[in-house]
Design a protein around this motif. Structure first.
Motif, PDB file in Angstrom:
ATOM      1  N   LYS A 513     101.216  57.593  49.982  1.00 47.83           N
ATOM      2  CA  LYS A 513     102.587  57.740  49.487  1.00 47.83           C
ATOM      3  C   LYS A 513     103.503  56.665  50.064  1.00 47.83           C
ATOM      4  O   LYS A 513     104.378  56.138  49.371  1.00 47.83           O
ATOM      5  CB  LYS A 513     103.109  59.126  49.845  1.00 47.83           C
ATOM      6  CG  LYS A 513     104.483  59.436  49.261  1.00 47.83           C
ATOM      7  CD  LYS A 513     104.885  60.878  49.522  1.00 47.83           C
ATOM      8  CE  LYS A 513     106.234  61.195  48.886  1.00 47.83           C
ATOM      9  NZ  LYS A 513     106.630  62.607  49.092  1.00 47.83           N
ATOM     10  N   ASP A 514     103.289  56.323  51.344  1.00 47.09           N
ATOM     11  CA  ASP A 514     104.130  55.304  51.984  1.00 47.09           C
ATOM     12  C   ASP A 514     103.794  53.883  51.538  1.00 47.09           C
ATOM     13  O   ASP A 514     104.464  52.941  51.942  1.00 47.09           O
ATOM     14  CB  ASP A 514     104.012  55.400  53.508  1.00 47.09           C
ATOM     15  CG  ASP A 514     104.804  56.577  54.066  1.00 47.09           C
ATOM     16  OD1 ASP A 514     105.630  57.125  53.312  1.00 47.09           O
ATOM     17  OD2 ASP A 514     104.590  56.942  55.238  1.00 47.09           O
ATOM     18  N   GLY A 515     102.727  53.727  50.743  1.00 54.78           N
ATOM     19  CA  GLY A 515     102.436  52.425  50.169  1.00 54.78           C
ATOM     20  C   GLY A 515     101.312  51.660  50.833  1.00 54.78           C
ATOM     21  O   GLY A 515     101.173  50.451  50.615  1.00 54.78           O
ATOM     22  N   LYS A 536      98.822  56.889  58.574  1.00 54.68           N
ATOM     23  CA  LYS A 536      99.842  57.031  59.598  1.00 54.68           C
ATOM     24  C   LYS A 536     100.348  58.476  59.611  1.00 54.68           C
ATOM     25  O   LYS A 536     100.273  59.186  58.606  1.00 54.68           O
ATOM     26  CB  LYS A 536     101.007  56.075  59.334  1.00 54.68           C
ATOM     27  CG  LYS A 536     100.704  54.629  59.696  1.00 54.68           C
ATOM     28  CD  LYS A 536     101.969  53.779  59.657  1.00 54.68           C
ATOM     29  CE  LYS A 536     101.700  52.395  60.218  1.00 54.68           C
ATOM     30  NZ  LYS A 536     102.928  51.565  60.270  1.00 54.68           N
ATOM     31  N   GLU A 537     100.897  58.873  60.734  1.00 57.91           N
ATOM     32  CA  GLU A 537     101.421  60.224  60.858  1.00 57.91           C
ATOM     33  C   GLU A 537     102.569  60.439  59.868  1.00 57.91           C
ATOM     34  O   GLU A 537     103.472  59.603  59.755  1.00 57.91           O
ATOM     35  CB  GLU A 537     101.911  60.454  62.289  1.00 57.91           C
ATOM     36  CG  GLU A 537     102.323  61.884  62.553  1.00 57.91           C
ATOM     37  CD  GLU A 537     102.718  62.120  64.001  1.00 57.91           C
ATOM     38  OE1 GLU A 537     103.236  63.196  64.303  1.00 57.91           O
ATOM     39  OE2 GLU A 537     102.509  61.201  64.825  1.00 57.91           O
ATOM     40  N   GLY A 538     102.530  61.527  59.147  1.00 61.38           N
ATOM     41  CA  GLY A 538     103.563  61.835  58.174  1.00 61.38           C
ATOM     42  C   GLY A 538     103.291  61.303  56.790  1.00 61.38           C
ATOM     43  O   GLY A 538     103.983  61.651  55.829  1.00 61.38           O
ATOM     44  N   ASP A 539     102.290  60.428  56.659  1.00 57.91           N
ATOM     45  CA  ASP A 539     101.935  59.870  55.350  1.00 57.91           C
ATOM     46  C   ASP A 539     100.951  60.809  54.660  1.00 57.91           C
ATOM     47  O   ASP A 539     100.330  61.669  55.306  1.00 57.91           O
ATOM     48  CB  ASP A 539     101.312  58.484  55.539  1.00 57.91           C
ATOM     49  CG  ASP A 539     101.338  57.643  54.269  1.00 57.91           C
ATOM     50  OD1 ASP A 539     101.874  58.119  53.251  1.00 57.91           O
ATOM     51  OD2 ASP A 539     100.838  56.505  54.315  1.00 57.91           O
ATOM     52  N   GLU A 540     100.790  60.672  53.363  1.00 55.30           N
ATOM     53  CA  GLU A 540      99.820  61.491  52.637  1.00 55.30           C
ATOM     54  C   GLU A 540      99.136  60.667  51.551  1.00 55.30           C
ATOM     55  O   GLU A 540      99.695  59.693  51.039  1.00 55.30           O
ATOM     56  CB  GLU A 540     100.471  62.730  52.041  1.00 55.30           C
ATOM     57  CG  GLU A 540     101.564  62.453  51.039  1.00 55.30           C
ATOM     58  CD  GLU A 540     102.180  63.739  50.516  1.00 55.30           C
ATOM     59  OE1 GLU A 540     101.637  64.276  49.528  1.00 55.30           O
ATOM     60  OE2 GLU A 540     103.197  64.189  51.078  1.00 55.30           O
ATOM     61  N   LEU A 541      97.916  61.071  51.235  1.00 53.92           N
ATOM     62  CA  LEU A 541      97.105  60.344  50.265  1.00 53.92           C
ATOM     63  C   LEU A 541      97.584  60.649  48.849  1.00 53.92           C
ATOM     64  O   LEU A 541      97.755  61.815  48.481  1.00 53.92           O
ATOM     65  CB  LEU A 541      95.642  60.741  50.432  1.00 53.92           C
ATOM     66  CG  LEU A 541      94.588  59.826  49.798  1.00 53.92           C
ATOM     67  CD1 LEU A 541      94.592  58.468  50.474  1.00 53.92           C
ATOM     68  CD2 LEU A 541      93.198  60.466  49.929  1.00 53.92           C
ATOM     69  N   VAL A 542      97.809  59.613  48.070  1.00 58.88           N
ATOM     70  CA  VAL A 542      98.188  59.775  46.666  1.00 58.88           C
ATOM     71  C   VAL A 542      96.945  59.695  45.785  1.00 58.88           C
ATOM     72  O   VAL A 542      96.813  60.428  44.810  1.00 58.88           O
ATOM     73  CB  VAL A 542      99.225  58.720  46.240  1.00 58.88           C
ATOM     74  CG1 VAL A 542      99.531  58.827  44.742  1.00 58.88           C
ATOM     75  CG2 VAL A 542     100.499  58.860  47.041  1.00 58.88           C
ATOM     76  N   ALA A 543      96.039  58.776  46.119  1.00 58.58           N
ATOM     77  CA  ALA A 543      94.837  58.622  45.294  1.00 58.58           C
ATOM     78  C   ALA A 543      93.695  58.090  46.135  1.00 58.58           C
ATOM     79  O   ALA A 543      93.884  57.223  46.993  1.00 58.58           O
ATOM     80  CB  ALA A 543      95.111  57.678  44.129  1.00 58.58           C
ATOM     81  N   LYS A 544      92.502  58.675  45.915  1.00 57.08           N
ATOM     82  CA  LYS A 544      91.252  58.152  46.459  1.00 57.08           C
ATOM     83  C   LYS A 544      90.301  58.022  45.279  1.00 57.08           C
ATOM     84  O   LYS A 544      89.881  59.034  44.699  1.00 57.08           O
ATOM     85  CB  LYS A 544      90.677  59.093  47.521  1.00 57.08           C
ATOM     86  CG  LYS A 544      89.443  58.518  48.219  1.00 57.08           C
ATOM     87  CD  LYS A 544      88.836  59.512  49.190  1.00 57.08           C
ATOM     88  CE  LYS A 544      87.915  60.475  48.474  1.00 57.08           C
ATOM     89  NZ  LYS A 544      87.161  61.345  49.393  1.00 57.08           N
TER      90      LYS A 544
END
Length: 801
Positions: A513-515, A536-544
């Motif tokens: 999400k953070d790019g 990174k802490e606080g980031d989340e996966l948008v696509a794998k």
């Protein structure tokens, strides 16, 4: 300040002083440093080096001498500047990859095409080359003007006789104040033929000259493209040509190929060129290069670029032509000193200036030889006359008091002239024993013939030009070499589709999400014990996603932008690495977040992207509209208001019903026929009316026979049939999709369309809970089935098998 000093002080404006001093300096470096003379093609330092070597007897038929001696002579007698600048100029005159016809021969290390410096001047030895003798031939016969050197201790020539057109043959390069020159080298034989033709056809046009001069002929060979640009340069003095390396594609073992370069463009540093190609391989800017080797040896230049199997060699070669110095642009700018002024000259002007110089030189030489012949004939006539009265002459000399008295007596007795009498008294006694009048008469006849020939040359321009032409023909016969550069008519435009150079390979791609983005080979991914991407802490996966390198990622941000990025452009990392921020690849706002990612193999399909914003705006845009050729920055996919943001991008292929779900439990279903496809910069239309305190949480595209799952914050899940939701029109509030409860009411947090064999889990505050129970569809008023007793965030959907 005393009176004497005060009288010497001049009061002047700084602008006047600077203007005057810089004007003088500019005049000096233009006329006497950086630009060649149109007549002999030499700059002052080059001319002084050649003249110093000539005066020192350091010519091509004699042994080599230490370069340091020549440099010392040049500095001490003619050129009071740094020894390194003189030695560098001398070295360049000896380099056969810089000059078409080197003017100095050098033993030892005189540098290389790789840019290596020459050995120190105390180690190298040098002498004039054979062709340099033509530049200096007969210079002692007053052919050119001489001026005092810097300390008035001796004289130096202002120009050399130059019995071949050195400026065009060896070219020139230089930068001065306000002027620069780049005259390419040419083939000696072609230029001489053109000069001779011009002498015989004074009214000829440039096209006639171009039947002899094909174009530049660089010492490094290579391929020159652009006949029209060559003609333009020869007409105006300025033009731009393309020089391309000579390269061939050769097969090697294992079904692979290699590119072999045997000639490179003029003044390109070979070592830097090889390094640049290897850097492209290391940085993976071009796929398919296995190894780059410099195999140059005494047999000639050879650069080998070994390719991987199944790589398109022509495409790789074209990429290297476009992105390295395997192909360069050469800007012709023919500026030379003519009549003490810098002048931009075309080919005809340069040839005419050389012909005029040769006419003056040969005229001066003829005058000198004529004077010498007449003086010698006068002496010979006196000697012939002396032979007839030899005994009387001897008798008079024997009875004279001294030399002056002997001369006086001879003049009185026989009428000899002063010079004849001087020659007679200076005769050595042994010459009297074999003084043969026949030999003297023969010499007299030859002198008479020579005088007649020289007089004819001086009185007839036709004969003068004939002498010049005969000498040029001899030069051509002795020094002509085959053309090295190949001329091609058109400049070949290089168009490269980067995807043609990409080797198709399956890879694993992760976008957060953070790019943060990364690409990992399947081998590296499978070797990693965990399939969870590091973030990174606080980031989340948008696509794998598992993709191939020929696909393209289209990433959408919350501000309505989209990023177009081919998979092969993604940076390669290990799966356990965080990756690289997408802003390092494209220009984008640092505050933007990635909300959706789609992989595209073909943009020419009848597919659409369905956009939805938090305020309920919707838009449909054709997939083909998002295909771009330049993707160095983020571009607009949908115009979004400042207080709004994009929350959903769905890819669809056929007509669907649009189901919009709000937090407070409202469902609005309408046909997507109501939404007309629009362009990228459109804002869209209103999809749903949101009540006070309500917000849109999800949009689903579904057909009439589909089923959807709805999730509440209290952990309840309900399944609905799409056909049970009443069909309405857009821009309505919709119907309530869950039973109203006064205390702790249910609120929707997520909604998905249920697909066969799809495994669904729930993300809660305590972790992920897998949904094992197969739910049955219920009516709209139901609150569904409670699945977890924890705060719930969203559904987690696994990939379909």
């Amino acid at each position: 300040m005393n009176k004497a000093t005060q009288e010497r002080v001049q009061v002047m404006r700084l602008e006047d002083i600077m203007g005057d001093r810089f004007g003088r300096y500019s005049k000096y470096i233009i006329q006497d440093r950086a630009l060649p003379d149109v007549r002999d093609g030499l700059k002052p330092v080059q001319r002084r080096i050649l003249y110093a070597m000539y005066k020192d007897g350091n010519t091509y038929e004699k042994p080599f001498r230490k370069s340091a001696k020549t440099v010392g002579n040049v500095i001490g007698n003619y050129h009071p500047h740094g020894d390194s600048s003189v030695y560098d100029a001398m070295v360049r005159l000896s380099q056969d990859w810089k000059l078409r016809e080197p003017l100095v021969q050098m033993h030892g290390n005189n540098g290389s095409i790789d840019g290596d410096p020459a050995a120190a001047m105390r180690y190298t030895e040098a002498r004039l080359s054979a062709i340099s003798g033509l530049l200096l031939k007969d210079i002692d016969k007053n052919l050119v003007d001489f001026v005092p050197n810097f300390d008035d201790s001796m004289t130096e020539p202002t120009v050399l006789p130059a019995f071949f057109p050195n400026l065009l043959v060896n070219g020139a390069t230089g930068i001065s104040a306000g002027y620069a020159t780049d005259i390419p080298p040419h083939n000696l034989g072609e230029i001489i033929d053109a000069v001779i033709y011009r002498m015989n056809h004074k009214q000829c046009a440039l096209d006639d000259i171009l039947t002899f001069v094909q174009g530049p002929d660089f010492p490094t060979g290579a391929i020159i493209q652009g006949e029209q640009e060559i003609k333009k340069a020869y007409t105006t003095g300025k033009g731009r040509i393309v020089i391309r390396s000579k390269a061939e594609i050769e097969p090697v073992r294992g079904g692979r190929e290699q590119i072999v370069v045997t000639e490179i463009p003029y003044e390109v540093n070979k070592a830097n060129l090889v390094k640049k190609i290897d850097d492209l391989r290391i940085d993976k800017k071009v796929e398919g290069i296995m190894e780059v080797r410099d195999e140059t040896d005494r047999n000639g230049l050879r650069i080998v670029i070994e390719l991987k199997k199944d790589v398109k060699s022509e495409i790789v070669l074209n990429y290297l032509f476009k992105n390295t110095d395997l192909q360069i642009s050469y800007n012709i700018n023919m500026v030379a000193i003519h009549n003490k002024r810098p002048v931009l000259m075309g080919l005809m002007d340069l040839i005419d200036a050389y012909i005029q110089h040769q006419k003056e030189v040969v005229t001066n030489r003829s005058n000198f030889d004529l004077k010498r012949a007449r003086e010698r004939q006068h002496i010979v006539e006196g000697l012939i006359k002396m032979v007839s009265v030899l005994d009387e002459v001897v008798q008079i000399i024997r009875h004279s008091k001294d030399k002056a008295d002997a001369k006086k007596n001879l003049i009185q007795a026989f009428g000899f002239s002063e010079r004849q009498a001087e020659a007679i008294v200076m005769l050595q006694l042994y010459r009297l024993t074999n003084t043969d009048v026949t030999a003297l008469e023969k010499e007299n006849e030859e002198l008479t013939k020579t005088i007649q020939e020289l007089t004819a040359i001086l009185s007839s321009e036709t004969k003068l030009l004939k002498v010049i032409q005969d000498e040029l023909k001899q030069v051509k016969k002795q020094f002509e070499t085959p053309r090295r550069s190949v001329i091609q008519k058109h400049i070949q435009e290089i168009k490269i589709d980067e995807t043609d150079m990409v080797v198709k390979e399956d890879v694993m791609v992760a976008i957060t999400k953070d790019g943060y983005v990364k690409r990992t080979s399947l081998r590296s991914y499978n070797a990693t014990k965990s399939d969870t991407s590091t973030m990174k802490e606080g980031d989340e996966l948008v696509a794998k996603l598992q993709l191939d390198t020929l696909q393209t990622l289209v990433m959408f941000t919350n501000r309505g932008s989209f990023i177009y990025l081919p998979v092969f452009k993604l940076p390669e990392f290990k799966w356990k690495d965080i990756g690289q921020h997408v802003s390092n690849l494209v220009t984008m706002d640092s505050e933007e977040k990635i909300i959706a990612v789609h992989a595209v193999s073909n943009f020419k399909t009848e597919e659409y992207f369905f956009f939805t914003t938090a305020s309920g705006m919707v838009k449909k845009t054709r997939l083909s509209d998002l295909e771009v050729t330049r993707y160095n920055r983020a571009m607009v996919a949908m115009s979004v208001k400042e207080d709004d943001e994009l929350i959903s991008v769905i890819r669809c292929t056929f007509m669907n019903d649009v189901i919009m779900v709000t937090k407070n439990g409202y469902l609005l279903k309408f046909s997507d026929d109501e939404i007309t496809p629009t362009g990228l910069k459109a804002m869209g239309v209103k999809g749903i009316q949101l009540g006070s305190g309500d917000q849109l949480i999800k949009v689903v595209l579904a057909s009439v026979n589909d089923e959807i799952l709805l999730l509440t914050q209290r952990g309840n899940i309900k399944k609905l049939k799409v056909k049970d939701i009443a069909l309405s029109t857009r821009n309505k509030k919709g119907c309530l999709g869950i039973k109203t409860i006064k205390s702790n009411p249910h609120q929707f947090v997520d909604c998905i369309k249920v697909l066969p064999k799809q495994e669904v889990s729930i993300l809660t505050i305590d972790g992920i809970t897998k949904l094992n129970t197969i739910l049955k569809p219920v009516d709209l008023n139901s609150v569904g089935t409670n699945m977890v007793d924890a705060e719930v965030f969203k559904f987690v959907v696994e990939d379909i098998e």
